[in-house]
Design a protein around this motif. Structure first.
Motif, PDB file in Angstrom:
ATOM      1  N   GLU A 135      -9.892  28.317 146.453  1.00 34.68           N
ATOM      2  CA  GLU A 135      -9.295  28.045 147.749  1.00 34.68           C
ATOM      3  C   GLU A 135      -7.803  28.335 147.699  1.00 34.68           C
ATOM      4  O   GLU A 135      -7.134  28.050 146.705  1.00 34.68           O
ATOM      5  N   ILE A 136      -7.280  28.896 148.788  1.00 34.63           N
ATOM      6  CA  ILE A 136      -5.864  29.237 148.868  1.00 34.63           C
ATOM      7  C   ILE A 136      -5.183  28.256 149.815  1.00 34.63           C
ATOM      8  O   ILE A 136      -5.576  28.123 150.970  1.00 34.63           O
ATOM      9  N   TYR A 137      -4.152  27.574 149.297  1.00 32.62           N
ATOM     10  CA  TYR A 137      -3.382  26.603 150.073  1.00 32.62           C
ATOM     11  C   TYR A 137      -1.950  27.081 150.240  1.00 32.62           C
ATOM     12  O   TYR A 137      -1.432  27.843 149.418  1.00 32.62           O
ATOM     13  N   GLU A 138      -1.316  26.575 151.280  1.00 27.27           N
ATOM     14  CA  GLU A 138       0.115  26.763 151.453  1.00 27.27           C
ATOM     15  C   GLU A 138       0.792  26.250 150.186  1.00 27.27           C
ATOM     16  O   GLU A 138       0.428  25.203 149.656  1.00 27.27           O
ATOM     17  N   GLY A 139       1.759  26.990 149.666  1.00 24.79           N
ATOM     18  CA  GLY A 139       2.443  26.585 148.436  1.00 24.79           C
ATOM     19  C   GLY A 139       1.831  27.162 147.182  1.00 24.79           C
ATOM     20  O   GLY A 139       2.413  27.045 146.107  1.00 24.79           O
ATOM     21  N   ASP A 140       0.656  27.784 147.288  1.00 25.85           N
ATOM     22  CA  ASP A 140       0.067  28.433 146.118  1.00 25.85           C
ATOM     23  C   ASP A 140       0.880  29.662 145.754  1.00 25.85           C
ATOM     24  O   ASP A 140       1.504  30.300 146.606  1.00 25.85           O
ATOM     25  N   ILE A 141       0.857  29.987 144.486  1.00 25.22           N
ATOM     26  CA  ILE A 141       1.479  31.210 143.999  1.00 25.22           C
ATOM     27  C   ILE A 141       0.345  32.164 143.669  1.00 25.22           C
ATOM     28  O   ILE A 141      -0.607  31.794 142.987  1.00 25.22           O
ATOM     29  N   ILE A 142       0.473  33.368 144.185  1.00 29.09           N
ATOM     30  CA  ILE A 142      -0.597  34.343 143.993  1.00 29.09           C
ATOM     31  C   ILE A 142      -0.044  35.585 143.289  1.00 29.09           C
ATOM     32  O   ILE A 142       1.155  35.855 143.307  1.00 29.09           O
ATOM     33  N   LYS A 143      -0.959  36.318 142.696  1.00 30.50           N
ATOM     34  CA  LYS A 143      -0.629  37.619 142.127  1.00 30.50           C
ATOM     35  C   LYS A 143      -1.404  38.635 142.946  1.00 30.50           C
ATOM     36  O   LYS A 143      -2.609  38.491 143.166  1.00 30.50           O
ATOM     37  N   SER A 144      -0.693  39.646 143.414  1.00 27.62           N
ATOM     38  CA  SER A 144      -1.303  40.649 144.271  1.00 27.62           C
ATOM     39  C   SER A 144      -1.405  41.983 143.552  1.00 27.62           C
ATOM     40  O   SER A 144      -0.495  42.387 142.839  1.00 27.62           O
ATOM     41  N   SER A 145      -2.509  42.658 143.773  1.00 28.89           N
ATOM     42  CA  SER A 145      -2.652  44.004 143.240  1.00 28.89           C
ATOM     43  C   SER A 145      -2.384  45.042 144.335  1.00 28.89           C
ATOM     44  O   SER A 145      -2.581  46.225 144.132  1.00 28.89           O
ATOM     45  N   TYR A 146      -1.896  44.581 145.495  1.00 33.76           N
ATOM     46  CA  TYR A 146      -1.578  45.476 146.596  1.00 33.76           C
ATOM     47  C   TYR A 146      -0.392  46.342 146.196  1.00 33.76           C
ATOM     48  O   TYR A 146       0.696  45.847 145.917  1.00 33.76           O
ATOM     49  N   LYS A 147      -0.572  47.633 146.136  1.00 31.29           N
ATOM     50  CA  LYS A 147       0.428  48.525 145.546  1.00 31.29           C
ATOM     51  C   LYS A 147       1.739  48.625 146.319  1.00 31.29           C
ATOM     52  O   LYS A 147       2.743  49.032 145.771  1.00 31.29           O
ATOM     53  N   TYR A 148       1.762  48.262 147.595  1.00 29.10           N
ATOM     54  CA  TYR A 148       2.991  48.367 148.373  1.00 29.10           C
ATOM     55  C   TYR A 148       3.742  47.050 148.504  1.00 29.10           C
ATOM     56  O   TYR A 148       4.707  46.969 149.242  1.00 29.10           O
ATOM     57  N   ALA A 149       3.289  46.011 147.829  1.00 27.28           N
ATOM     58  CA  ALA A 149       3.900  44.688 147.970  1.00 27.28           C
ATOM     59  C   ALA A 149       4.985  44.456 146.936  1.00 27.28           C
ATOM     60  O   ALA A 149       4.843  44.817 145.785  1.00 27.28           O
ATOM     61  N   GLN A 150       6.071  43.845 147.380  1.00 29.83           N
ATOM     62  CA  GLN A 150       7.116  43.386 146.485  1.00 29.83           C
ATOM     63  C   GLN A 150       7.510  41.985 146.937  1.00 29.83           C
ATOM     64  O   GLN A 150       7.764  41.797 148.123  1.00 29.83           O
ATOM     65  N   PRO A 151       7.576  40.975 146.115  1.00 27.39           N
ATOM     66  CA  PRO A 151       7.166  41.011 144.717  1.00 27.39           C
ATOM     67  C   PRO A 151       5.649  40.930 144.571  1.00 27.39           C
ATOM     68  O   PRO A 151       4.954  40.544 145.485  1.00 27.39           O
TER      69      PRO A 151
END
Length: 127
Positions: free
Chosen positions: A62-78
């Motif tokens: 489950e994803i909550y506000e305040g979670d830290i995520i890692k994205s594999s989306y190539k155009y995203a920074q950070p």
């Protein structure tokens, strides 16, 4: 039904939210949580409520506000970022290099993984 989790500032731990009570003007009055010995109620000053986005990450967490995520989306920074909720929408905090805007979580749900939260893992957002 809107689902929340509560970060208890006194114990530095998350608690399951059982009930939320508001004043007539909509201001938060008190929150009943699991795991307390005294009636299970905490005043709003002692906690941080974080709303469930209604979505799960690529691993089913489950994803909550305040979670830290890692994205594999190539155009995203950070590539490591925080989840925020504004105007009822869940966003990945940070800039989409293609548009210059924050990204909707739902647009990239298959590309993100929860790796922590802002309370227990703030070091993940540094750098």
């Amino acid at each position: 039904m809107i689902k929340f989790r509560a970060w208890d500032k006194a114990t530095s731990s998350y608690r399951k939210v059982l009930e939320i009570e508001f004043y007539p003007d909509g201001e938060l009055k008190k929150v009943k949580v699991a795991g307390l010995q005294r009636k299970g109620t905490i005043t709003p000053d002692n906690l941080v409520l974080e709303r469930f986005t209604g979505m799960k990450d690529m691993n089913g967490n489950e994803i909550y506000e305040g979670d830290i995520i890692k994205s594999s989306y190539k155009y995203a920074q950070p590539k490591v970022s925080q989840i925020i909720i504004e105007n009822g929408n869940s966003y990945i905090l940070g800039e989409d290099l293609a548009t210059g805007n924050e990204m909707l979580v739902s647009d990239h749900i298959s590309e993100i993984k929860v790796i922590g939260n802002v309370h227990t893992n703030p070091e993940l957002l540094k750098g």
